[in-house]
Motif scaffolding. Structure first.
Motif, PDB file in Angstrom:
ATOM      1  N   ILE A   5       0.808  -1.216   0.000  1.00 55.25           N
ATOM      2  CA  ILE A   5       0.000   0.000   0.000  1.00 55.25           C
ATOM      3  C   ILE A   5       0.842   1.268   0.000  1.00 55.25           C
ATOM      4  O   ILE A   5       0.317   2.358   0.023  1.00 55.25           O
ATOM      5  CB  ILE A   5      -0.925   0.042   1.232  1.00 55.25           C
ATOM      6  CG1 ILE A   5      -0.096  -0.126   2.496  1.00 55.25           C
ATOM      7  CG2 ILE A   5      -2.017  -0.987   1.130  1.00 55.25           C
ATOM      8  CD1 ILE A   5      -0.834   0.315   3.726  1.00 55.25           C
ATOM      9  N   ARG A   8      -0.038   3.892  -2.450  1.00 53.25           N
ATOM     10  CA  ARG A   8      -1.457   4.129  -2.639  1.00 53.25           C
ATOM     11  C   ARG A   8      -1.832   5.602  -2.404  1.00 53.25           C
ATOM     12  O   ARG A   8      -1.310   6.253  -1.514  1.00 53.25           O
ATOM     13  CB  ARG A   8      -2.217   3.249  -1.641  1.00 53.25           C
ATOM     14  CG  ARG A   8      -3.697   3.415  -1.782  1.00 53.25           C
ATOM     15  CD  ARG A   8      -4.423   2.331  -1.085  1.00 53.25           C
ATOM     16  NE  ARG A   8      -5.764   2.779  -0.831  1.00 53.25           N
ATOM     17  CZ  ARG A   8      -6.685   2.040  -0.297  1.00 53.25           C
ATOM     18  NH1 ARG A   8      -6.388   0.818   0.070  1.00 53.25           N
ATOM     19  NH2 ARG A   8      -7.890   2.504  -0.109  1.00 53.25           N
ATOM     20  N   PHE A  13      -8.266   6.174   0.909  1.00 49.35           N
ATOM     21  CA  PHE A  13      -8.598   5.553   2.191  1.00 49.35           C
ATOM     22  C   PHE A  13      -9.944   6.080   2.681  1.00 49.35           C
ATOM     23  O   PHE A  13     -10.294   7.230   2.436  1.00 49.35           O
ATOM     24  CB  PHE A  13      -7.510   5.841   3.237  1.00 49.35           C
ATOM     25  CG  PHE A  13      -6.268   5.009   3.047  1.00 49.35           C
ATOM     26  CD1 PHE A  13      -6.282   3.656   3.362  1.00 49.35           C
ATOM     27  CD2 PHE A  13      -5.110   5.564   2.537  1.00 49.35           C
ATOM     28  CE1 PHE A  13      -5.143   2.877   3.182  1.00 49.35           C
ATOM     29  CE2 PHE A  13      -3.972   4.789   2.351  1.00 49.35           C
ATOM     30  CZ  PHE A  13      -3.994   3.450   2.674  1.00 49.35           C
ATOM     31  N   ARG A  14     -10.669   5.239   3.406  1.00 46.71           N
ATOM     32  CA  ARG A  14     -12.008   5.628   3.852  1.00 46.71           C
ATOM     33  C   ARG A  14     -11.979   6.782   4.842  1.00 46.71           C
ATOM     34  O   ARG A  14     -12.886   7.613   4.876  1.00 46.71           O
ATOM     35  CB  ARG A  14     -12.692   4.410   4.495  1.00 46.71           C
ATOM     36  CG  ARG A  14     -14.136   4.626   4.808  1.00 46.71           C
ATOM     37  CD  ARG A  14     -14.671   3.570   5.747  1.00 46.71           C
ATOM     38  NE  ARG A  14     -14.122   3.690   7.092  1.00 46.71           N
ATOM     39  CZ  ARG A  14     -14.618   3.039   8.143  1.00 46.71           C
ATOM     40  NH1 ARG A  14     -15.631   2.221   7.995  1.00 46.71           N
ATOM     41  NH2 ARG A  14     -14.068   3.193   9.328  1.00 46.71           N
ATOM     42  N   ALA A  18      -4.943   6.273  10.717  1.00 50.89           N
ATOM     43  CA  ALA A  18      -4.364   4.919  10.702  1.00 50.89           C
ATOM     44  C   ALA A  18      -4.292   4.434  12.142  1.00 50.89           C
ATOM     45  O   ALA A  18      -3.934   5.197  13.039  1.00 50.89           O
ATOM     46  CB  ALA A  18      -2.966   4.946  10.100  1.00 50.89           C
ATOM     47  N   GLY A  61      -9.228   4.705   8.434  1.00 47.07           N
ATOM     48  CA  GLY A  61      -9.053   4.315   7.036  1.00 47.07           C
ATOM     49  C   GLY A  61      -8.137   3.123   6.863  1.00 47.07           C
ATOM     50  O   GLY A  61      -8.247   2.370   5.904  1.00 47.07           O
ATOM     51  N   LEU A  62      -7.216   2.953   7.797  1.00 44.99           N
ATOM     52  CA  LEU A  62      -6.210   1.894   7.692  1.00 44.99           C
ATOM     53  C   LEU A  62      -5.945   1.312   9.077  1.00 44.99           C
ATOM     54  O   LEU A  62      -5.837   2.062  10.051  1.00 44.99           O
ATOM     55  CB  LEU A  62      -4.899   2.479   7.122  1.00 44.99           C
ATOM     56  CG  LEU A  62      -3.658   1.583   7.171  1.00 44.99           C
ATOM     57  CD1 LEU A  62      -3.792   0.412   6.204  1.00 44.99           C
ATOM     58  CD2 LEU A  62      -2.391   2.396   6.849  1.00 44.99           C
ATOM     59  N   VAL A  95     -12.335  -0.690   5.210  1.00 45.51           N
ATOM     60  CA  VAL A  95     -11.115  -0.240   5.863  1.00 45.51           C
ATOM     61  C   VAL A  95     -10.001  -1.169   5.407  1.00 45.51           C
ATOM     62  O   VAL A  95     -10.174  -2.385   5.367  1.00 45.51           O
ATOM     63  CB  VAL A  95     -11.269  -0.322   7.396  1.00 45.51           C
ATOM     64  CG1 VAL A  95      -9.964   0.034   8.093  1.00 45.51           C
ATOM     65  CG2 VAL A  95     -12.394   0.583   7.863  1.00 45.51           C
ATOM     66  N   GLU A  96      -8.865  -0.602   5.020  1.00 44.69           N
ATOM     67  CA  GLU A  96      -7.710  -1.419   4.630  1.00 44.69           C
ATOM     68  C   GLU A  96      -7.100  -2.031   5.880  1.00 44.69           C
ATOM     69  O   GLU A  96      -6.903  -1.340   6.882  1.00 44.69           O
ATOM     70  CB  GLU A  96      -6.685  -0.515   3.943  1.00 44.69           C
ATOM     71  CG  GLU A  96      -5.509  -1.219   3.378  1.00 44.69           C
ATOM     72  CD  GLU A  96      -5.766  -1.675   1.941  1.00 44.69           C
ATOM     73  OE1 GLU A  96      -5.129  -2.658   1.535  1.00 44.69           O
ATOM     74  OE2 GLU A  96      -6.595  -1.050   1.249  1.00 44.69           O
ATOM     75  N   LEU A 121      -0.954   9.832   5.748  1.00 42.96           N
ATOM     76  CA  LEU A 121      -1.903   9.621   6.847  1.00 42.96           C
ATOM     77  C   LEU A 121      -1.254  10.234   8.088  1.00 42.96           C
ATOM     78  O   LEU A 121      -0.260   9.711   8.600  1.00 42.96           O
ATOM     79  CB  LEU A 121      -2.184   8.124   7.058  1.00 42.96           C
ATOM     80  CG  LEU A 121      -3.158   7.486   6.071  1.00 42.96           C
ATOM     81  CD1 LEU A 121      -3.139   5.969   6.192  1.00 42.96           C
ATOM     82  CD2 LEU A 121      -4.583   8.014   6.275  1.00 42.96           C
TER      83      LEU A 121
END
Ligand code: CTP
Ligand code: MG
Length: 250
Positions: A5, A8, A13-14, A18, A61-62, A95-96, A121
């Protein structure tokens, strides 16, 4: 899961947060012969309970999990199987979740997870897998306090017992003023640059991440903690957690 990632686009991301989840401990005080994060509570692992509650927080998001090094693949599979029903519940986006190998100490596990967070992030929470029943509202309140400008944020509760300092020979040395004491939980939230510096400059082992920030002489802000964020540590905590879970779903 376990996708690369690093390159990325952060905008995909949502959420803007993190969460690092140290889950590589062996759980000696709890016993049971399996790493604590994989111990079951009501049919799923403590780690899965923790992840479900993190993914229910819209800011997240992560999630980077630090697993016992010999169980990285198993942990990733277990998360996929046990949290499948949670995926995509918030805002229709997933979510990743990344699983990395943890280290010999909690601090090392957090540092290894931190290294897996892509640039961009800037709000990072650190959350013990062992605090499996932490409400998503607490995750949001810690993230919000960082967003509002606090560089380091911890959830804290008043201490209920009277606390004394005692010598090695069991003689009481004094009573500590309880009104000044707080029991501290996770998630602890940080501006990324502060957490990175705290870990880079750490010379000894700390039991929490805010301790390393304090050592840098930087401010740490408290928000109200939650009884549900207890750290499942001893066998009695598992019994308490079962009861809390029943009370929640009743
Ligand atoms: N942890 C970790 N890596 C380690 C040690 C601990 O990621 N080398 C994690 C644990 O998995 C847990 C959190 O840090 O989620 C808090 O640690 P603790 O409650 O002490 O868990 P354990 O170390 O597993 O338990 P014990 O100290 O009883 O062995
Ligand atoms: Mg430990």
């Amino acid at each position: 899961m376990n996708r690369k990632i690093v390159n990325r686009d952060i905008a995909t991301f949502r959420g803007d947060v993190a969460v690092l989840v140290p889950a590589a401990g062996s759980g000696l005080r709890l016993g049971g012969g399996v790493p604590k994060a994989l111990r079951e509570l009501d049919g799923r692992s403590l780690l899965s309970h923790a992840i479900s509650r993190l993914t229910a927080a819209p800011s997240v998001g992560l999630i980077v999990v630090a697993a016992p090094p010999h169980l990285v693949a198993e942990t990733a599979q277990m998360i996929t199987a046990e949290t499948a029903a949670d995926a995509g519940t918030a805002a229709g986006a997933e979510v990743e979740i990344v699983v990395v190998a943890g280290g010999a100490t909690r601090q090392e596990s957090v540092a290894l997870a931190l290294a897996a967070v892509p640039e961009g992030l800037d709000i990072i929470l650190v959350h013990d897998a062992a605090r499996a029943l932490t409400p998503s509202g607490l995750v949001e309140s810690v993230a919000a306090a960082v967003r509002e400008g606090h560089g380091a944020v911890i959830p804290a509760l008043a201490v209920v017992d009277t606390v004394k300092r005692v010598s090695a020979a069991d003689a009481v040395l004094g009573t500590v003023d309880r009104s000044e004491l707080r029991a501290v939980q996770t998630p602890q939230g940080f501006r990324r640059s502060i957490l990175v510096k705290a870990h880079a400059d750490a010379v000894d082992q700390h039991t929490d991440d805010a301790g390393m920030v304090e050592r840098l002489g930087l401010a740490v802000h408290c928000v109200p903690g939650s009884e549900y964020a207890l750290k499942i540590t001893r066998p009695i905590d598992l019994i308490l957690a079962e009861a809390l879970l029943r009370a929640e779903t009743a």
